[in-house]
Design a protein around this motif. Structure first.
Motif, mmCIF file in Angstrom:
data_model
loop_
_atom_site.group_PDB
_atom_site.id
_atom_site.type_symbol
_atom_site.label_atom_id
_atom_site.label_comp_id
_atom_site.label_asym_id
_atom_site.label_seq_id
_atom_site.Cartn_x
_atom_site.Cartn_y
_atom_site.Cartn_z
ATOM 1 N N TYR A 1 154.182 35.213 -20.963
ATOM 2 C CA TYR A 1 154.469 36.574 -21.023
ATOM 3 C C TYR A 1 153.459 37.202 -20.365
ATOM 4 O O TYR A 1 153.732 38.350 -19.529
ATOM 5 C CB TYR A 1 155.079 37.033 -22.257
ATOM 6 C CG TYR A 1 155.600 38.419 -22.429
ATOM 7 C CD1 TYR A 1 156.818 38.762 -22.298
ATOM 8 C CD2 TYR A 1 154.671 39.509 -22.993
ATOM 9 C CE1 TYR A 1 157.265 39.849 -22.513
ATOM 10 C CE2 TYR A 1 155.002 40.818 -23.041
ATOM 11 C CZ TYR A 1 156.445 40.936 -22.815
ATOM 12 O OH TYR A 1 156.957 42.170 -22.928
ATOM 13 N N ASN B 1 162.439 33.651 -27.171
ATOM 14 C CA ASN B 1 161.728 34.873 -26.250
ATOM 15 C C ASN B 1 160.385 34.449 -26.070
ATOM 16 O O ASN B 1 159.649 33.782 -26.840
ATOM 17 C CB ASN B 1 161.975 36.163 -26.804
ATOM 18 C CG ASN B 1 161.235 36.185 -28.184
ATOM 19 O OD1 ASN B 1 159.983 36.341 -28.171
ATOM 20 N ND2 ASN B 1 161.771 36.032 -29.386
ATOM 21 N N SER C 1 160.871 45.628 -16.205
ATOM 22 C CA SER C 1 161.416 46.540 -17.218
ATOM 23 C C SER C 1 162.317 45.314 -17.812
ATOM 24 O O SER C 1 162.612 45.422 -19.211
ATOM 25 C CB SER C 1 162.304 47.370 -16.555
ATOM 26 O OG SER C 1 161.457 48.406 -15.782
ATOM 27 N N LEU C 2 163.234 44.580 -17.143
ATOM 28 C CA LEU C 2 163.939 43.505 -17.786
ATOM 29 C C LEU C 2 163.322 42.508 -18.605
ATOM 30 O O LEU C 2 163.446 42.297 -19.814
ATOM 31 C CB LEU C 2 164.813 42.531 -16.639
ATOM 32 C CG LEU C 2 165.653 43.442 -15.816
ATOM 33 C CD1 LEU C 2 166.354 42.416 -14.671
ATOM 34 C CD2 LEU C 2 167.019 44.077 -16.893
ATOM 35 N N THR C 3 162.153 42.238 -18.351
ATOM 36 C CA THR C 3 161.108 41.234 -19.091
ATOM 37 C C THR C 3 160.919 42.040 -20.264
ATOM 38 O O THR C 3 160.706 41.254 -21.335
ATOM 39 C CB THR C 3 159.720 40.919 -18.292
ATOM 40 O OG1 THR C 3 160.330 40.309 -17.122
ATOM 41 C CG2 THR C 3 159.194 39.908 -18.891
ATOM 42 N N ILE C 4 160.156 43.070 -20.395
ATOM 43 C CA ILE C 4 159.744 43.794 -21.533
ATOM 44 C C ILE C 4 161.162 44.054 -22.521
ATOM 45 O O ILE C 4 160.935 43.891 -23.603
ATOM 46 C CB ILE C 4 159.247 45.321 -21.385
ATOM 47 C CG1 ILE C 4 157.831 44.774 -20.425
ATOM 48 C CG2 ILE C 4 158.687 45.894 -22.382
ATOM 49 C CD1 ILE C 4 157.163 46.056 -19.959
ATOM 50 N N ALA C 5 162.257 44.581 -21.825
ATOM 51 C CA ALA C 5 163.313 44.885 -22.692
ATOM 52 C C ALA C 5 164.003 43.740 -23.441
ATOM 53 O O ALA C 5 164.454 43.934 -24.228
ATOM 54 C CB ALA C 5 164.295 45.535 -21.733
ATOM 55 N N HIS C 6 164.028 42.393 -22.735
ATOM 56 C CA HIS C 6 164.527 41.299 -23.392
ATOM 57 C C HIS C 6 163.612 40.397 -23.975
ATOM 58 O O HIS C 6 163.841 39.171 -24.010
ATOM 59 C CB HIS C 6 165.306 40.571 -22.343
ATOM 60 C CG HIS C 6 166.482 41.273 -21.789
ATOM 61 N ND1 HIS C 6 166.286 42.190 -20.627
ATOM 62 C CD2 HIS C 6 167.634 41.469 -22.189
ATOM 63 C CE1 HIS C 6 167.672 42.817 -20.534
ATOM 64 N NE2 HIS C 6 168.430 42.428 -21.428
ATOM 65 N N ASP C 7 162.180 40.978 -24.075
ATOM 66 C CA ASP C 7 161.212 39.904 -24.915
ATOM 67 C C ASP C 7 160.948 38.888 -24.025
ATOM 68 O O ASP C 7 160.533 37.867 -24.507
ATOM 69 C CB ASP C 7 161.736 39.487 -26.128
ATOM 70 C CG ASP C 7 161.485 40.894 -26.897
ATOM 71 O OD1 ASP C 7 160.751 41.688 -26.899
ATOM 72 O OD2 ASP C 7 162.139 41.010 -28.122
#
Length: 228
Positions: free
Chosen positions: A152, A135, A113-119
């Motif tokens: 990513y 990013n 979730s953190l990875t997706i939310a902060h690109d």
């Protein structure tokens, strides 16, 4: 829920143990790959440490190892149901593994979730700062000591199955824990009579073995005594 078939139960317990060993190995390998390809670049002492990623990965690797141990105990116990040491062992190890696997699943989901939310900015901690915000979705402007082209997608592709496997580990560990409660006759599975049945069978085996031993010794004494 607290039922254990004395005939089919050992076979199911062995199957669950084999699945735990397989899933534990896969999860351990996935955690090692994530650390080797991604986290080692962002958890060096001279760079900023991404705590949530590192903690989730450490828990994932530990959960894989503990799942393997739980599976081994489950397989041994399927062949020796009345053995007290294995019953206590499956209770302790499966309980710890259920907690650790659940924590692993939650931690990896949080990291995703953190990875997706902060690109994916947390994945770029090892890169040099530039005027343009870094990013992982568009890392062309970053100067990094590692290949950023697929970091990513690769990280998410490894984390998602790892989270699923951690959930499977937690479910199987809960099942093994319930089996341990049932075999020991503990709350909330204290109404099951499987414990009394196993203890009765074990006592019957000991009595039969003792009777055979006495008969064998008596036969040897008669043969060794010529006056009898």
């Amino acid at each position: 829920m607290c039922t254990f078939d004395k005939d089919k139960g050992p076979r199911r317990l062995m199957q669950k143990g084999l699945i735990l060993i397989l899933v534990g190995h896969i999860n351990f390998i996935l955690g090692a790959i994530v650390h080797g390809n991604v986290l080692r670049h962002i958890s060096k002492p001279d760079n900023q440490i991404t705590t949530e990623y590192t903690a989730a990965n450490i828990i994932s690797v530990t959960s894989g190892l503990l799942s393997i141990a739980t599976g081994i105990i489950a397989i041994l116990m399927s062949r020796n149901l009345p053995l007290l040491k294995l019953q206590i062992g499956i209770l302790i190890v499966s309980f710890l593994n259920a907690l650790l696997s659940a924590a692993c699943c939650v931690g990896i989901l949080l990291a995703i979730s953190l990875t997706i939310a902060h690109d994916g900015r947390g994945l770029m901690k090892g890169c040099n700062d530039t005027e343009v915000p870094i990013n992982a979705r568009s890392p062309v402007s970053a100067q990094c000591p590692f290949d950023t082209t697929k970091i990513y997608d690769t990280t998410l592709a490894l984390w998602i199955p790892s989270a699923i496997l951690a959930a499977v580990e937690a479910g199987l560990s809960v099942w093994c824990f319930i089996v341990g409660l049932t075999l020991r006759g503990l709350v909330p599975c204290g109404n099951s009579y499987i414990k009394e049945q196993l203890e009765g069978e074990a006592l019957a085996r000991r009595n039969a073995a003792h009777s055979e031993f006495v008969q064998g010794r008596s036969l040897i004494e008669r043969r060794s005594d010529p006056d009898v």
